[in-house]
Every structure is written in C-alpha cells, then in structure tokens.
Design an enzyme around this catalytic site. Structure first.
Site, PDB file in Angstrom:
ATOM      1  N   SER A  66      32.018 -10.996 -58.347  1.00 16.70           N
ATOM      2  CA  SER A  66      32.352 -10.198 -56.945  1.00 16.70           C
ATOM      3  C   SER A  66      30.934  -9.957 -56.255  1.00 16.70           C
ATOM      4  CB  SER A  66      33.326  -9.053 -57.161  1.00 16.70           C
ATOM      5  OG  SER A  66      33.135  -8.256 -55.770  1.00 16.70           O
ATOM      6  N   TYR A 119      35.781  -0.655 -60.586  1.00 19.26           N
ATOM      7  CA  TYR A 119      36.006  -1.960 -60.067  1.00 19.26           C
ATOM      8  C   TYR A 119      34.501  -2.675 -59.737  1.00 19.26           C
ATOM      9  CZ  TYR A 119      36.822  -6.188 -57.167  1.00 19.26           C
ATOM     10  OH  TYR A 119      36.823  -7.388 -56.797  1.00 19.26           O
TER      11      TYR A 119
END
EC number: 1.1.1.1
Length: 254
Positions: free
Chosen positions: A138, A151
């Site tokens: 990501s 996260y």
C-alpha cells in the site's frame, strides 16, 4: 513476464482489487489461475471461467493466518497438480485498526508465511526453478494514514519484507516486487475503524480525496506483472503506474 500460458497462484484473488485483477489476468490467457481465498464465491469463479474458457481456474479455501505448515501442505497439493508455478500474488488485506492482532496477521505475517512456504518449491538451493512474488502492499507503506497506524505499519512491514526478498534473488532464484495501490474504491475503504477511535470519520474523510477504480488499479497491476522488474516498488494511484525510487538513508554494508 508473459502471462500467457503461465501458472499463477493468487491469494485473495476474489476481493475488490483482487477480482478485477483476476479478470484482467484471465483475459491475458494464463494456463492456470489458482485462486486462494477465505470465502468461496462460486459466481465469481464461474464468471472467470466464462471470461476465457481456455484458462483453467481452480479455487481452494485458504486463510492466510493458518500456521506455516498448513500453507506448505496446501501449496504441495497445488504443485503436485500443476508441477510448476510461475507467479505468486499475495493480496490478502484488512483495514480495521480495532483488530490489531488480526491486521498484523493478515497484512504482514500472512504475506511472510505464504512467501516462505513457496520457497520450499522454488528455492534454487533446493533444486527449485525459482519464481516471482508480487506482494500487494500500500502507499501507506510510504507515508502512513496516521489515524490507522496499525494498518499503515503492517503495510510498511510487508513492503520492507518484499524489498528484502528481491535482494535475495541471487541466492534463492526468487524475484519479488511490491504493488502499492493508492486510495481505491473498494468495500475496504467505505467504512473502517481508526485506532482507538481517534477519528470516527476517517473513511468519510479519506474518500473526499481523489481515488481510482478497482479496474484502473487492476489494469496497471497487469502492466507491472508484465514488466516483471525485480525489486520494483510500484505505485498504483489515480489510474497511473509509477516506479518509486526509494531514498536510502542507511545501508548495512553487508
């Protein structure tokens, strides 16, 4: 890498970005696409089969949080059937900072374990043929969304792991690169929990910024697969595919 006539394992190939990427891969005509996912989706599998009947689509239920030994057992089943696998895509991911342990288990440990397991079959030190790993990380691995630090940290860890695997290619014969999507319109980002409730509106605020569709992301994912650049850090954002030049601030010297 030429996708046509290749054998590909796709972990979480039925998710938001995953399903559209599976569609784009199938259009390119691999010999086999093996989808590993936690939840069966017969309709999606049927759609993939209909999209290109020449491609053999196989589904196995798989949770990336299972012990390493179970992952190795499943991969042995797949290798016994296919004999060779060219590409492993690790795409499992969750976004919920209320679930700290599971976020780390899915986003990081699962990627490590699946990659480690496939080395049993690919590692040239064991007589293996080598292979390619594409890990979906990501852009939060570059710069965090600070309201979801768990996260973001899990994705940064996955990115670091992938970069290390790439540098070991001369030893193992296994190359690797990371796929780092920006904000993409998936169920994942429509509603999620910030860490300790620090920003209840985090999902709403995030979606106020420019996004991309899962199809745009998938099409660029396939371009990255075809480029097959060991160690590449690909940014897939706003419908673009860009290679990131990582800034080196320290070197172990070994």
């Amino acid at each position: 890498m030429v996708i046509a006539n290749s054998n590909i394992i796709f972990v979480a190939g039925l998710g938001g970005i995953g399903l559209d990427t599976s569609r784009e891969i199938v259009k390119s005509g691999p010999k086999n696409l093996v989808v590993l996912d936690r939840v069966d989706n017969p309709a999606a599998i049927a759609e993939l089969k209909a999209l290109n009947p020449k491609v053999t689509i196989t589904f196995y239920p798989y949770d990336v949080t299972v012990p390493l030994a179970e992952t190795k057992k499943l991969l042995k089943t797949i290798f016994d059937k296919l004999k060779t696998v060219d590409l492993l895509i690790n795409g499992a991911g969750i976004l919920d900072d209320n679930q700290i342990e599971r976020t780390i288990a899915v986003n990081f440990t699962g990627t490590v374990n699946t990659t480690t397991a496939i080395l049993d079959f690919w590692d040239k030190r064991k007589g293996g043929p080598g292979g390619v790993v594409a890990n979906i990380c990501s852009v939060t691995g570059f710069n965090s969304i600070y309201q979801v630090p768990v996260y973001s940290a899990s994705k940064a860890a996955a990115l670091s792991f992938t970069t290390s695997i790439a540098k070991l290619a001369h030893i193992t014969g296994v190359t690797a690169y990371s796929i780092n999507p920006g904000i993409t319109k998936t169920v994942l980002v429509h509603k999620f929990n910030s860490w300790l409730g620090v920003e209840p509106r985090v999902a709403e605020l995030l979606l106020e910024h420019p996004t991309q569709t899962t199809l745009q992301c998938a099409q660029n994912f396939v371009k990255a697969i075809e480029a097959n650049q060991n160690g590449a850090i690909w940014k897939l954002d706003l419908g673009r595919l860009d290679a990131i030049e990582w800034t080196k601030h320290w070197d172990s010297g070994i």
